[in-house]
Structures are given as structure tokens and as C-alpha cells.
Write an enzyme that holds these catalytic residues in place. Structure first.
Site, PDB file in Angstrom:
ATOM      1  N   ASP A 181      10.533  33.415 -73.196  1.00 41.15           N
ATOM      2  CA  ASP A 181      10.487  32.813 -74.533  1.00 41.15           C
ATOM      3  C   ASP A 181      11.898  32.623 -75.102  1.00 41.15           C
ATOM      4  O   ASP A 181      12.203  31.599 -75.732  1.00 41.15           O
ATOM      5  CB  ASP A 181       9.667  33.702 -75.479  1.00 41.15           C
ATOM      6  CG  ASP A 181       8.171  33.570 -75.217  1.00 41.15           C
ATOM      7  OD1 ASP A 181       7.805  32.723 -74.363  1.00 41.15           O
ATOM      8  OD2 ASP A 181       7.382  34.285 -75.845  1.00 41.15           O
ATOM      9  N   SER A 225       1.330  26.872 -67.315  1.00 39.73           N
ATOM     10  CA  SER A 225       2.543  27.014 -66.495  1.00 39.73           C
ATOM     11  C   SER A 225       2.189  27.611 -65.142  1.00 39.73           C
ATOM     12  O   SER A 225       1.145  28.264 -64.978  1.00 39.73           O
ATOM     13  CB  SER A 225       3.568  27.914 -67.195  1.00 39.73           C
ATOM     14  OG  SER A 225       3.984  27.354 -68.418  1.00 39.73           O
ATOM     15  N   ASP A 254      31.493  52.515  19.446  1.00 41.63           N
ATOM     16  CA  ASP A 254      31.813  53.489  18.410  1.00 41.63           C
ATOM     17  C   ASP A 254      31.673  54.919  18.926  1.00 41.63           C
ATOM     18  O   ASP A 254      32.399  55.819  18.506  1.00 41.63           O
ATOM     19  CB  ASP A 254      30.878  53.260  17.209  1.00 41.63           C
ATOM     20  CG  ASP A 254      31.472  53.784  15.911  1.00 41.63           C
ATOM     21  OD1 ASP A 254      32.693  54.027  15.874  1.00 41.63           O
ATOM     22  OD2 ASP A 254      30.724  53.928  14.932  1.00 41.63           O
ATOM     23  N   HIS A 313      41.211  55.399  16.690  1.00 39.70           N
ATOM     24  CA  HIS A 313      39.773  55.201  16.876  1.00 39.70           C
ATOM     25  C   HIS A 313      39.418  53.717  16.791  1.00 39.70           C
ATOM     26  O   HIS A 313      38.644  53.204  17.610  1.00 39.70           O
ATOM     27  CB  HIS A 313      38.980  55.984  15.822  1.00 39.70           C
ATOM     28  CG  HIS A 313      37.520  55.624  15.766  1.00 39.70           C
ATOM     29  ND1 HIS A 313      36.642  55.928  16.779  1.00 39.70           N
ATOM     30  CD2 HIS A 313      36.794  54.955  14.822  1.00 39.70           C
ATOM     31  CE1 HIS A 313      35.430  55.481  16.458  1.00 39.70           C
ATOM     32  NE2 HIS A 313      35.500  54.886  15.278  1.00 39.70           N
ATOM     33  N   THR A 328      13.447  29.630 -73.411  1.00 36.71           N
ATOM     34  CA  THR A 328      12.849  28.312 -73.680  1.00 36.71           C
ATOM     35  C   THR A 328      12.692  28.018 -75.165  1.00 36.71           C
ATOM     36  O   THR A 328      12.447  26.877 -75.557  1.00 36.71           O
ATOM     37  CB  THR A 328      11.464  28.224 -73.008  1.00 36.71           C
ATOM     38  OG1 THR A 328      10.623  29.269 -73.533  1.00 36.71           O
ATOM     39  CG2 THR A 328      11.576  28.390 -71.503  1.00 36.71           C
ATOM     40  N   ASP A 349      36.248  50.164  11.258  1.00 33.66           N
ATOM     41  CA  ASP A 349      36.387  51.356  10.399  1.00 33.66           C
ATOM     42  C   ASP A 349      37.643  51.285   9.537  1.00 33.66           C
ATOM     43  O   ASP A 349      38.145  52.330   9.091  1.00 33.66           O
ATOM     44  CB  ASP A 349      36.424  52.635  11.242  1.00 33.66           C
ATOM     45  CG  ASP A 349      35.046  53.255  11.410  1.00 33.66           C
ATOM     46  OD1 ASP A 349      34.174  52.960  10.575  1.00 33.66           O
ATOM     47  OD2 ASP A 349      34.835  54.016  12.370  1.00 33.66           O
ATOM     48  N   HIS A 389      38.954  59.056  12.084  1.00 33.88           N
ATOM     49  CA  HIS A 389      38.677  57.628  11.881  1.00 33.88           C
ATOM     50  C   HIS A 389      39.954  56.885  11.476  1.00 33.88           C
ATOM     51  O   HIS A 389      40.032  56.267  10.413  1.00 33.88           O
ATOM     52  CB  HIS A 389      37.575  57.433  10.816  1.00 33.88           C
ATOM     53  CG  HIS A 389      36.212  57.786  11.320  1.00 33.88           C
ATOM     54  ND1 HIS A 389      35.644  59.034  11.095  1.00 33.88           N
ATOM     55  CD2 HIS A 389      35.312  57.088  12.048  1.00 33.88           C
ATOM     56  CE1 HIS A 389      34.442  59.066  11.653  1.00 33.88           C
ATOM     57  NE2 HIS A 389      34.208  57.904  12.240  1.00 33.88           N
ATOM     58  N   THR A 433       5.025  32.912 -77.381  1.00 34.15           N
ATOM     59  CA  THR A 433       3.739  33.153 -76.752  1.00 34.15           C
ATOM     60  C   THR A 433       2.937  34.112 -77.616  1.00 34.15           C
ATOM     61  O   THR A 433       3.435  35.168 -78.018  1.00 34.15           O
ATOM     62  CB  THR A 433       3.935  33.757 -75.345  1.00 34.15           C
ATOM     63  OG1 THR A 433       4.767  32.889 -74.577  1.00 34.15           O
ATOM     64  CG2 THR A 433       2.612  33.940 -74.649  1.00 34.15           C
TER      65      THR A 433
END
Length: 871
Positions: free
Chosen positions: A169, A97, A723, A566, A172, A603, A562, A176
Site C-alpha cells: 500500500d 491482483s 635365459d 647374463h 502504490t 634383462d 642379472h 486495503t
């Protein structure tokens, strides 16, 4: 001679091997060499010895084995069956086997592949089909022990062996008694276990049997290694192809997970080696909407009690993609699949989604835990045999789907290499979900940006009433809708509402915005475009120009310096440089149009803090823009305005002209970053040096206009000059502007001190406000003087700006000297007081010194300040 028997001859030859060799070489060698590849046991003449016949049979058998091994199309099990038939015959074993070694679901196991091999058995009867396999883990039976130790064992009585198990065994019906067994290995890897069972002619296998067994095991080992190496090569080849094509399709499709998975899985279908596979996509919703929970909370509906993913989501497959590869290829997409759909009815995908396990099942319909359909699914007769199911996990370790593969094409069960290959695929697909998630997030961010932009435009864009205040079409034309007005009439009305340039000194370098209110500054800005003759030339609609100018004004924040004033001053200075300074001759009308418009916007939306503060505070702007942070924001804001058709003053230009406009906007606005000033001033100086040497004006114009780069360098330096232009204004204007600039810097310094917990630099520190004159002088000397000195050399018409700068320097220098003299006097007085205190000495002297200090303080109070008054 008649008395000599066959046995006597054999005995003589065995006792005289040299004679036997000479005789064989003389009589049989040539014939044997010529026929050894054709000989078969049936062709041997009567009378030949048993050993010779055996050798010929073995030669034939081994030669056939070698031919089969080198044949790539040969079936490994068939080759092993043939060898074990011979082994059973030679060892006189009842049967042989072969158990295959493999790993499923992360657990090593051995399984029957060839059973009950005898000299007369057929291959088909010995081959164990997958649905009838007997498999068990490594810790059961002698077979498992052999696979674990990788040694040869000759066991006379299995009942006396501690590792023996009658598990096989019992299945099957065989008993053995004794066995001879060993493992087939490739390096440290176990491939199979071979055994010969129950010696028929003796109570146990002998040492000679072991030697024969070992020799034939060598041939089986060669066959196994050949097969396994080919198989691994095939696996690696499929793996690389799958990764390559998956990556190709995954990055090709980013829209959604369904299309991404579909493209990738369909492209690699040839490398999956299965008859059918399906992908179930899971709903990723973790929390229900509040109104969906009301029925449960009110007791009108039962709470969900079904399976959940490891991260707490309800297991809900919102779509299944079913790929059929056997026979005619077909793809079925099932949105909102019912619970009894064949892909889900077994319960396996739900189990995998709930636990995150890899499930590799042999003979799935026979499994009691899951409910696989045992009969055929359709008219083709297809049935489920073996199943491999895996979760698709993303980078967050969330299960986004389940991939299930059915029936390997070669009929064998899925093994550990199939698990590795499909796990790699699902892992890659899971990670690729990050692409679709990112794409989805980007879409949402884009949508949020559009919504925010729409909200911003609603608040920023000039309203109809604001437009009407500058362009009174209702009053003048007696029409309610501006669309009903003729464009020529609108331009005429608009021009009539604008101030005359001379009234407000628009063409003068000493222009001051102080006498003009912000509302009239908008009109002044519009007037400049009419003075440039670009409104009619480029067909700028009066309504659009008015709306854009008013919107730009609203785009500036109400901060100390700013602000819109400006922004307007920079635009007016650019206009003056072009017209009064005679620089317009180097630029086209389109370029002048762009330069003045960019100057007004340079800006826009300034926050009152500089680029360094954006970086220190890790603001969103700093994260978005790597360099020139605020300048790039002003540029993007300006472009955003132009994307609105009702604000696009360049809407009637062609594509090429629009590209020029956007490029000039970028050059002009980014150039206002003073960090770039020192990079461009040397280039500007070289241009001025070259112009000074030219006698004819035409040569200078040609020198500049023929080179777009020179025009850009000059324009960039013009933006710097615009600027900083407040430093060139008359002293009464410049002194007030300087205080506004200083106040904005001090406000940033306060933020640095309170928010960032940092000490600001002297320029930003209001505690050092008395140093303003010194800082102004340093700024004029280090930055400003070069700009206006070079512009005066470039064009004499610009000399008034240099003169204004130098006059202001004189004023600031006077105040610096007064401050330094008073500071020096204070230092001398302090030193004198310290010396006097040292002379007096003692406690009383110290007290007297303290009193003197108080007196000194009173003196300072009477003098109002220990430093000079700036203004």
C-alpha cells in the site's frame, strides 16, 4: 392476462422447474445448442432474462478461456487478467491482483505480476514490468501467509489481521480494507496468490462471493498448471540439451580451460534463454614467485589488499569471453581485461569470485551495492536489466571463473529454475576442468619423461670415445669426423677389430664368458650380427651398430647376476641355437636379427629383484605394468633405445619390417617371464611331437614356417632355454653362476626382511643357504629338464645342453645327499644326547648335559660346519 407481469412469469417458472424444463426443451434446446458457440451478449434479443443473459455471457467467457488455455502460444498473464476482470465484476470488488511465487538466491518470495485489475482495465496497464516489481519474502504480509498456508482467506478487516503489512500500500498509494484471497497450487508447490480487494457494495465479501471466487480460481488454476507444466518441460528439455552438448564439447576439447569453456558455452547458447552472457576466467596462481615478493618485503610496494577467493587467491580475471546473442551474434575475447571493463566495473563478478555466492538480481542498475551502467552500452541501445551471476567451481572446490547472464529473453527476471539450470551448467564446466588439469598433468609428465629420457640417454648412450675404442676410424682412416668416412670402410675396420668366433667359442653351447672381459663381450656381440649376415643385408651403419651394442651394455646395472654378462650369455645362446642348433632354417634373416637383438636386451636395467618383490614393495614399475612387470620394463627400455635414430639398428627397414621387429621383441622379451612358461610348454611339446613323426626335413620346415604362431611358440621357448642356459654349462661354470644367482636372491631376501618386514621364502633366505643343492635339484627337475629334453627331441644338435644339465644335476644331487646325511647324523646325535640327559636327570645331570652340549659345540667348531661344504 393483461394483469400478468414479467415478475409473475419468472416466479411461476422458478416454482415450476419441470414445466420450465419441458418448455425449454421443446422451444429453445435446438436453437441454443446450435448457437451456443456463436452467441455473444450483443446478439441476445431484448426481453431475455438476466440469468439467461448471464449464463450466455459466462458460456462465452469460459469458452474463450478454454480456447486460450489450449493455445500453446497464449500468454498466461493475459488469460488470468481476463478471468480476474470477470471476478472483479461479479464480486463487485474494487480491484483484483495476482502475485507470483518464486525463489531467488535460495530465498522464497512473492512478487507483483498483475495489479489493479478492474472490469474495464487493460492488460498492458495491469502487467507489472520486472523493473517495477514489488517483491518481498514469505514472512511479510497476508500474501506471504497465504502462500505459506495454501488456504483461502476471507478477511473483513485487514487492520485486525496479524499478518497484514501495508508494504505494498505504501508503494502504490492504495488503501486495503478487506480482501478475498487464495493460493494457486500444483501438488505441494505454490505457483501464485490471487486476491480480490475491497468489496464496493458491502463491508466484506460474502459466502456467495467465496463460492464464485473458488469457481473462477479453478479456471485460473488450469491456466497456471498448463503454463507451469509447459515451462517445466521447456526447462528440462533445455537442461538435457545443454548437458548433452556440453559433454560433447567438453570431452572434445582437452587442451586448455579457455577453449573448453568457449566451445561448450558457444554450442549451448540457444538454450540459455538470455540476451548476453560473459565468462571471466580467474588466475589460479596461489603463490607469487619469490622475486615478485621482494618489492613488498623491501617496502617499495604496497601489499595486496584487494578481494581474495575463498581459497586465498587474489581475484584476478586474466580473460573474459563475452557472448552477444541479441540481434547479430558476436563473440568478444578480452585478454587481461582492465578493471573498468563493463563486465567487471559493476563489481558483481569480483563479489561472486570472492564469496562464491549465486547472485540473482532484478533491475540491477537500481541496486546500490553494485555499480551497473544505467545507460546503453553501445549503438544498439542494449542495457542491463536483470542479472544472474554464478561461480564456476572445480572438483577441488576452487573458483576457476565466474559466469554472468544478462536479461532473460522473455523480459522476466531469472527465477529458481534458471538458477538451477545455470548452476548445473557451471558445475559441469567446473568439474570438466579436471579434464584439462589431467591433460596438463599428462603433458607435464610427458615432458618430464622426455627430459628424464634425454638425461638417461646422455648418461647411457655410448660416447664418441667409447665408439672410437671399438671402431678406430681416426687411426685407420685418419679422419676426425665419422660422418666423413665411407660406410664400406667403417664396416671393414669394424670387422677387423672383432674377435674370430672360434677364438672365443661363440658357436659352442659350452661357451663361458668368464675368460672374456666386458669390453670384449661388446665386440663378440657385434661379431654375431656379422655371422648372421644381417649387417650388410639390412644396411646397418657400423657406427650405429657399435653405439647400440655399447649402449646396451651400459644399460645393464652392476648387480650380482642379472648384469651385462647374463644379458650377453642369453644373446650368445640364442645365436648358438639358431646356428649350431640349426633352428635358423625356420626363420628369416630379419627374424633372426630381431631374436638375437632382443636376447641381448631381455634383462636390460634389471634391478636385482623379481616381479613379486616389485608388487610387494608397490614400486612404480608395478603400478605402471599390471603383469610381467620387469619384462615389460625391459621391453620399453629396448624400444626407447630404438627411438633414438643414432641407436636404431633397424633404421633402414621399411614400416612393415619395423612392425615385425617390434612384435618379435615383445614376444621374445615377455616370454622370459617364467610365470608364462607353463602356459607355453604344452604347445611346444605338441609341435615337437608333430615334427618327430615327419621323415623329411622339408615337411618339418613347411609345417613350422607356414604358421607364424608356431614360430612364435618356438621362439618363446628358445628365450626360456637361453635365459636358463647357465644350468647347462660345464660344472665349473655352472657352480659359480649358481652362487651368483643365490647371492642375488639372498640380497632380495634381506630387503624383504628389513624393508618389507616379511620372512623370505627359503630360496631367498641366506639363513638357509645350506639348502642350495636341494633347491637346485628341485629347480632342474621341475623347470629345466622339460625345456632341454624337448629341445633335444626337436633338434639332436641341441643335445649337448641336455647332457650338461643332467651332469650338473648329478653334481647337485651328490651335494644334496651329503647335506642330508650330515643333517641326519646331527639329528641322531641330538636325539641321543637328549636321551642321555633324560636318563641322568636331576640338576647335576642337567649341568652335565650342559657341559656335554658345550663339548658338542666344540666338536662342531672343529668340524668347521655342521652341514656340507657346497663347493
Amino acid at each position: 392476462m393483461g394483469g400478468i407481469s414479467k415478475n409473475d412469469v419468472e416466479k411461476y417458472l422458478e416454482n415450476n422447474p419441470q414445466f420450465a424444463k419441458e418448455y425449454f426443451d421443446r422451444k429453445l434446446r435446438v436453437e441454443a445448442l446450435g448457437d451456443i458457440f456463436k452467441v455473444s451478449p450483443g446478439d441476445v434479443k431484448e426481453g431475455i432474462s438476466f440469468k439467461e443473459m448471464t449464463k450466455l455471457e459466462e458460456s462465452n467467457l469460459l469458452f474463450e478461456l478454454m480456447l486460450e488455455i489450449q493455445d500453446e502460444s497464449a500468454v498466461m498473464e493475459r488469460t488470468v487478467h481476463k478471468v480476474l476482470q470477470r471476478v472483479a465484476q461479479l464480486l463487485e470488488a474494487d480491484r483484483c491482483s495476482m502475485f507470483i511465487y518464486r525463489s531467488r538466491n535460495g530465498t522464497p518470495e512473492v512478487a507483483t505480476r498483475l495489479l489493479d485489475i478492474t472490469p474495464t482495465s487493460t492488460y498492458e496497464s495491469c502487467l507489472v514490468p520486472p523493473e517495477k516489481e514489488i517483491f518481498f519474502p514469505m514472512d511479510i504480509g497476508i500474501v506471504g501467509w497465504v502462500a505459506h498456508t495454501k488456504k483461502l482467506y476471507n478477511i473483513p478487516d485487514v487492520k485486525k489481521n496479524d499478518h497484514f503489512s501495508d508494504f505494498v500500500d505504501q508503494r502504490t498509494g492504495y488503501t486495503t480494507v478487506n480482501m478475498l484471497t487464495t493460493a494457486i497450487t500444483l501438488g505441494k508447490e505454490v505457483l501464485a496468490v490471487i486476491m480480490a480487494v475491497n468489496k464496493k457494495t458491502a463491508p466484506e465479501f460474502s459466502k456467495a462471493d467465496e463460492e464464485v471466487f473458488k469457481k473462477y480460481i479453478n479456471f485460473i488454476s488450469v491456466a497456471f498448471k498448463q503454463y507451469h507444466t509447459t515451462y517445466l518441460y521447456n526447462i528440462e528439455s533445455r537442461k538435457s540439451q545443454m548437458l548433452l552438448w556440453s559433454a560433447n564439447k567438453v570431452f572434445e576439447e582437452l587442451t586448455d580451460i579457455e577453449r573448453q569453456f568457449h566451445k561448450a558455452l558457444y554450442t549451448i547458447r540457444l538454450y540459455l534463454n538470455c540476451e548476453r552472457y560473459s565468462v571471466g576466467l580467474l588466475d589460479m596462481t596461489k603463490e607469487k614467485e619469490f622475486y615478485d615478493e621482494w618489492p613488498v618485503k623491501l617496502g617499495e610496494a604496497e601489499p595486496y589488499k584487494g578481494p581474495k577467493t575463498p581459497d586465498g587467491r587474489e581475484v584476478n580475471f586474466y580473460k573474459i569471453i563475452d557472448y552477444i546473442l541479441l540481434g547479430k551474434e558476436e563473440i568478444k575475447v578480452i585478454p587481461s581485461p582492465p578493471a573498468d571493463h563493463w563486465c567487471l566495473s559493476s563489481g558483481l563478478p569480483t563479489y561472486v569470485a570472492e564469496n562464491g555466492f549465486i547472485c540473482n538480481m532484478i533491475n540491477a542498475p537500481a541496486d546500490d551495492f553494485f555499480n551497473f551502467q544505467k545507460e546503453a552500452f553501445d549503438e544498439t541501445g542494449w542495457v542491463v536489466k536483470n542479472v544472474l551471476s554464478l561461480p564456476i567451481v572445480n572438483k577441488k572446490e576452487e573458483i576457476v571463473g565466474v559466469a554472468t547472464f544478462y536479461n532473460r529473453k522473455d523480459g522476466k527476471p531469472f527465477d529458481e529454475y534458471d538458477e538451477q539450470l545455470t548452476e548445473m551448467l557451471t558445475q559441469f564446466l567446473g568439474w570438466s576442468v579436471l579434464n584439462t588439469d589431467t591433460y596438463d598433468k599428462m603433458n607435464k609428465l610427458e615432458n618430464r619423461k622426455d627430459i628424464a629420457q634425454e638425461m638417461l640417454m646422455y648418461q647411457t648412450k655410448a660416447t664418441p670415445d667409447e665408439i672410437e675404442s671399438i671402431l678406430p676410424y681416426k687411426e685407420k682412416l685418419e679422419k676426425e669426423c665419422i660422418e666423413d668416412c665411407d660406410e664400406k670402410d667403417l664396416l671393414r675396420i669394424l670387422r677387423g677389430e672383432l674377435p674370430e668366433p672360434a677364438e672365443v667359442e661363440l658357436y659352442e653351447f659350452h661357451f663361458s664368458d668368464f675368460p672374456v672381459d666386458e669390453y670384449d663381450l661388446i665386440k663378440c656381440g657385434i661379431r654375431m650380427f656379422f655371422e648372421l649376415n644381417v649387417v650388410e643385408k639390412f644396411k646397418v651403419p657400423a657406427e650405429v651398430l657399435t653405439r647400440w651394442m655399447y649402449t646396451v651394455r651400459k644399460g645393464y646395472r652392476d648387480i650380482t647376476y642379472h648384469n651385462w654378462r647374463h644379458g650377453f650369455n642369453v644373446g650368445q645362446t640364442m645365436f648358438t641355437l639358431l646356428m649350431t642348433g640349426k633352428i635358423k632354417k625356420y626363420y628369416s634373416d630379419l627374424e633372426a636379427f630381431a631374436m638375437v637383438a632382443a636376447a641381448f636386451c631381455h634383462d636390460i636395467d634389471h634391478r636385482g629383484t623379481n616381479n613379486l618383490y616389485q608388487m610387494k614393495s608397490s614400486s612404480p614399475l608395478a603400478k605402471l605394468h599390471g603383469s610381467s612387470i620387469l619384462e615389460r620394463h625391459h621391453l620399453e627400455y629396448s624400444k626407447t633405445l630404438l627411438q633414438d635414430e643414432s641407436l636404431n639398428i633397424f633404421q633402414n627397414l621399411n614400416k612393415r619390417q619395423n612392425e615385425v621387429i617390434l612384435h618379435l621383441f615383445e614376444v621374445a622379451i615377455i616370454a622370459t617371464d617364467l610365470a608364462l612358461y607353463f602356459k607355453k610348454r604344452t604347445m611346444f611339446q605338441k609341435i615337437v611331437d608333430a615334427i618327430e613323426k615327419m621323415e623329411k626335413e622339408e615337411d618339418a620346415i613347411k609345417y613350422i614356417t607356414m604358421d607364424p604362431t608356431k614360430k612364435e611358440v618356438i621362439m618363446a621357448m628358445m628365450m626360456t632355454g637361453c635365459d636358463l642356459s647357465a644350468i647347462t654349462k660345464p660344472w665349473e661354470v655352472q657352480s659359480e653362476v649358481a652362487i651368483m644367482v643365490a647371492n642375488e636372491f639372498w640380497e632380495q631376501g634381506d630387503l624383504e626382511r628389513t624393508v618389507l618386514q616379511q620372512q623370505p621364502i627359503p630360496m631367498m633366505d641366506r639363513n638357509k643357504a645350506d639348502e642350495l643343492p636341494k633347491l637346485q635339484v628341485g629347480f632342474i627337475d621341475f623347470v629345466c629338464t622339460f625345456v632341454y629334453k624337448e629341445f633335444s627331441r626337436f633338434h639332436r644338435e641341441i643335445t649337448p645342453m641336455l647332457n650338461g644339465l643332467l651332469n650338473n644335476r648329478v653334481q647337485w644331487k651328490k651335494r644334496q645327499e651329503i647335506y642330508e646325511e650330515k643333517l641326519k647324523a646331527l639329528e641322531e646325535e641330538k636325539k641321543k644326547m637328549e636321551e642321555e640327559a633324560a636318563k641322568r636327570g636331576g640338576g647335576g645331570g642337567g649341568g652335565g648335559g650342559g657341559g656335554g652340549g658345550g663339548g658338542g659345540g666344540g666338536g662342531e667348531d672343529n668340524g668347521k660346519s655342521k652341514t656340507c661344504t657346497i663347493l
